[in-house]
Design a protein around this motif. Structure first.
Motif, mmCIF file in Angstrom:
data_model
loop_
_atom_site.group_PDB
_atom_site.id
_atom_site.type_symbol
_atom_site.label_atom_id
_atom_site.label_comp_id
_atom_site.label_asym_id
_atom_site.label_seq_id
_atom_site.Cartn_x
_atom_site.Cartn_y
_atom_site.Cartn_z
ATOM 1 N N LYS A 81 0.829 -1.210 0.000
ATOM 2 C CA LYS A 81 0.000 0.000 0.000
ATOM 3 C C LYS A 81 0.860 1.255 0.000
ATOM 4 N N GLU A 82 1.936 1.250 0.794
ATOM 5 C CA GLU A 82 2.843 2.395 0.815
ATOM 6 C C GLU A 82 3.510 2.594 -0.539
ATOM 7 N N GLY A 83 3.806 1.486 -1.209
ATOM 8 C CA GLY A 83 4.478 1.557 -2.506
ATOM 9 C C GLY A 83 3.633 2.172 -3.600
ATOM 10 N N LYS A 84 2.325 2.268 -3.371
ATOM 11 C CA LYS A 84 1.429 2.842 -4.379
ATOM 12 C C LYS A 84 1.244 4.345 -4.206
ATOM 13 N N LYS A 85 1.755 4.899 -3.109
ATOM 14 C CA LYS A 85 1.597 6.337 -2.893
ATOM 15 C C LYS A 85 2.405 7.123 -3.919
ATOM 16 N N ARG A 86 1.954 8.321 -4.177
ATOM 17 C CA ARG A 86 2.622 9.179 -5.146
ATOM 18 C C ARG A 86 3.761 9.935 -4.481
ATOM 19 N N GLY A 87 4.917 9.940 -5.139
ATOM 20 C CA GLY A 87 6.028 10.751 -4.669
ATOM 21 C C GLY A 87 5.832 12.191 -5.108
ATOM 22 N N TRP A 88 6.569 13.112 -4.478
ATOM 23 C CA TRP A 88 6.408 14.533 -4.805
ATOM 24 C C TRP A 88 6.693 14.811 -6.275
ATOM 25 N N TRP A 89 7.566 13.990 -6.892
ATOM 26 C CA TRP A 89 7.963 14.221 -8.282
ATOM 27 C C TRP A 89 6.846 13.945 -9.270
ATOM 28 N N GLN A 90 5.776 13.262 -8.838
ATOM 29 C CA GLN A 90 4.687 12.935 -9.757
ATOM 30 C C GLN A 90 3.955 14.181 -10.245
ATOM 31 N N GLN A 91 4.084 15.294 -9.530
ATOM 32 C CA GLN A 91 3.441 16.530 -9.995
ATOM 33 C C GLN A 91 4.090 17.043 -11.275
ATOM 34 N N TYR A 92 5.270 16.492 -11.607
ATOM 35 C CA TYR A 92 5.974 16.890 -12.828
ATOM 36 C C TYR A 92 5.842 15.836 -13.931
ATOM 37 N N SER A 93 4.825 15.017 -13.858
ATOM 38 C CA SER A 93 4.686 13.891 -14.785
ATOM 39 C C SER A 93 4.562 14.337 -16.244
ATOM 40 N N ASP A 94 4.145 15.580 -16.475
ATOM 41 C CA ASP A 94 4.011 16.063 -17.857
ATOM 42 C C ASP A 94 5.366 16.150 -18.561
ATOM 43 N N VAL A 95 6.444 16.312 -17.800
ATOM 44 C CA VAL A 95 7.768 16.434 -18.415
ATOM 45 C C VAL A 95 8.713 15.332 -17.940
ATOM 46 N N LEU A 96 8.180 14.363 -17.222
ATOM 47 C CA LEU A 96 9.014 13.329 -16.630
ATOM 48 C C LEU A 96 8.668 11.979 -17.246
ATOM 49 N N SER A 97 9.621 11.396 -17.970
ATOM 50 C CA SER A 97 9.404 10.064 -18.518
ATOM 51 C C SER A 97 9.384 9.042 -17.385
ATOM 52 N N THR A 98 8.949 7.829 -17.682
ATOM 53 C CA THR A 98 8.919 6.780 -16.667
ATOM 54 C C THR A 98 10.313 6.517 -16.115
ATOM 55 N N ALA A 99 11.302 6.463 -17.013
ATOM 56 C CA ALA A 99 12.681 6.206 -16.587
ATOM 57 C C ALA A 99 13.216 7.351 -15.737
ATOM 58 N N ALA A 100 12.908 8.589 -16.133
ATOM 59 C CA ALA A 100 13.375 9.746 -15.373
ATOM 60 C C ALA A 100 12.713 9.803 -14.003
ATOM 61 N N ALA A 101 11.429 9.461 -13.936
ATOM 62 C CA ALA A 101 10.723 9.443 -12.657
ATOM 63 C C ALA A 101 11.330 8.395 -11.733
ATOM 64 N N GLU A 102 11.708 7.268 -12.307
ATOM 65 C CA GLU A 102 12.334 6.223 -11.502
ATOM 66 C C GLU A 102 13.663 6.714 -10.934
ATOM 67 N N TYR A 103 14.434 7.436 -11.768
ATOM 68 C CA TYR A 103 15.713 7.938 -11.276
ATOM 69 C C TYR A 103 15.506 8.938 -10.136
ATOM 70 N N VAL A 104 14.572 9.869 -10.313
ATOM 71 C CA VAL A 104 14.325 10.875 -9.274
ATOM 72 C C VAL A 104 13.897 10.205 -7.975
ATOM 73 N N SER A 105 13.073 9.157 -8.086
ATOM 74 C CA SER A 105 12.615 8.472 -6.879
ATOM 75 C C SER A 105 13.753 7.721 -6.200
ATOM 76 N N LEU A 106 14.640 7.106 -6.983
ATOM 77 C CA LEU A 106 15.791 6.414 -6.410
ATOM 78 C C LEU A 106 16.761 7.410 -5.779
ATOM 79 N N GLU A 107 16.973 8.527 -6.454
ATOM 80 C CA GLU A 107 17.855 9.567 -5.941
ATOM 81 C C GLU A 107 17.336 10.090 -4.602
ATOM 82 N N ALA A 108 16.028 10.287 -4.513
ATOM 83 C CA ALA A 108 15.428 10.809 -3.288
ATOM 84 C C ALA A 108 15.558 9.833 -2.132
ATOM 85 N N ALA A 109 15.699 8.542 -2.442
ATOM 86 C CA ALA A 109 15.787 7.520 -1.399
ATOM 87 C C ALA A 109 17.211 7.096 -1.087
ATOM 88 N N ALA A 110 18.189 7.553 -1.879
ATOM 89 C CA ALA A 110 19.572 7.090 -1.732
ATOM 90 C C ALA A 110 20.220 7.617 -0.457
#
Length: 290
Positions: A81-110
């Motif tokens: 359930k926690e894994g389905k929550k939206r990260g803050w970066w999802q508000q930029y989905s119009d300019v964020l590819s799936t791969a780029a969103a994955e990188y931002v999320s990994l970077e935020a958790a590193a």
């Protein structure tokens, strides 16, 4: 968002545990896929943390793996359930590819970030004017609104360096990044001053790789090593290209890039020498027109 609460971290933890349970049960991804009526690749994405899992599918998997402990099932369900929550970066989905969103999320958790950038200032250390100039020159097909959104996204990414429990960043930057006049002399003066300031942060190590270093293991281009706080600091390598991003996670791949990074930082100027190089570049821009 603290790393421990990142949807990406939760998905990766859940996926690692599901892989362990599947292997313990002696099942292949193909066999699990048959029970879920899906392709084995979907099972792989779930186990890699690249995709969330439906609660119904999770219950089916846990039944298949003969997990009867109620506390374990509840804990894994909470992770799903926690894994389905939206990260803050999802508000930029119009300019964020799936791969780029994955990188931002990994970077935020590193917890640790090792970044080698031979020709540009690392994204986490770029000033707003520098980012604006990069986007204006590198995204000719984007609208002004899209450019503005990309700039805001990059600046918001930088908040991790000064937030709660910031990651340790070790950046090696090619001297070319100091000489490539992104945005012109005024922008570069501001950018170099910012690098000098950030190099004093306790969680940032900054080295400049001078032209005189010659050939080195990073001649093939930029790469980033992200150490994740779950699974014993598992590491992910990002190699970026113009139209795609490549993620490498096998032990052999990670070892090769870590080996390369260690040789690159050994060839680079020391942190104190690097500050001297930064001050020298700043001095050279002093007499240039804006």
């Amino acid at each position: 968002m603290p790393a421990d609460h990142s949807p990406t971290v939760r998905r990766r933890r859940l996926g690692a545990e599901l892989r362990r349970l599947r292997e313990q049960a002696g099942l292949t991804a193909e066999q699990v896929g048959e029970h879920l009526t899906c392709h084995a690749s979907k099972v792989g994405r779930i186990e890699n943390g690249r995709s969330g899992v439906r609660i119904l599918d999770l219950r089916t998997m846990l039944d298949l793996y003969e997990v009867g402990d109620r506390r374990v099932r509840e804990a894994l369900t909470a992770l799903a359930k926690e894994g389905k929550k939206r990260g803050w970066w999802q508000q930029y989905s119009d300019v964020l590819s799936t791969a780029a969103a994955e990188y931002v999320s990994l970077e935020a958790a590193a917890s640790h970030i090792k970044d080698f950038q031979p020709i540009l200032v690392p994204g986490l250390l770029q000033t707003e004017d520098y980012v604006q100039a990069l986007m204006d020159g590198g995204r000719p097909d984007d609208t002004p609104d899209q450019i503005s959104m990309r700039v805001r996204l990059r600046m918001e990414r930088q908040s991790i360096l000064s937030g709660e429990a910031p990651p340790l960043l070790w950046a090696v930057v090619g001297e070319a990044a100091l000489r490539n006049q992104v945005g012109g002399p005024a922008t570069m003066r501001h950018q170099i001053k910012a690098l000098l300031e950030v190099s004093d942060k306790p969680n940032v190590t900054l080295q400049i790789l001078p032209f005189a270093a010659g050939a080195h293991p990073g001649v093939d281009g930029a790469f980033t090593v992200l150490s994740m706080p779950e699974q014993g600091e598992q590491e992910v390598i990002l190699v970026e290209a113009m139209t795609s991003s490549l993620y490498l996670e096998t032990e052999q791949q990670v070892s090769r890039y870590k080996f390369a990074f260690n040789h690159i930082r050994a060839a680079a100027a020391s942190p104190s020498q690097s500050r001297d190089l930064l001050r020298g570049a700043l001095y050279d821009y002093r007499d240039l027109g804006d």
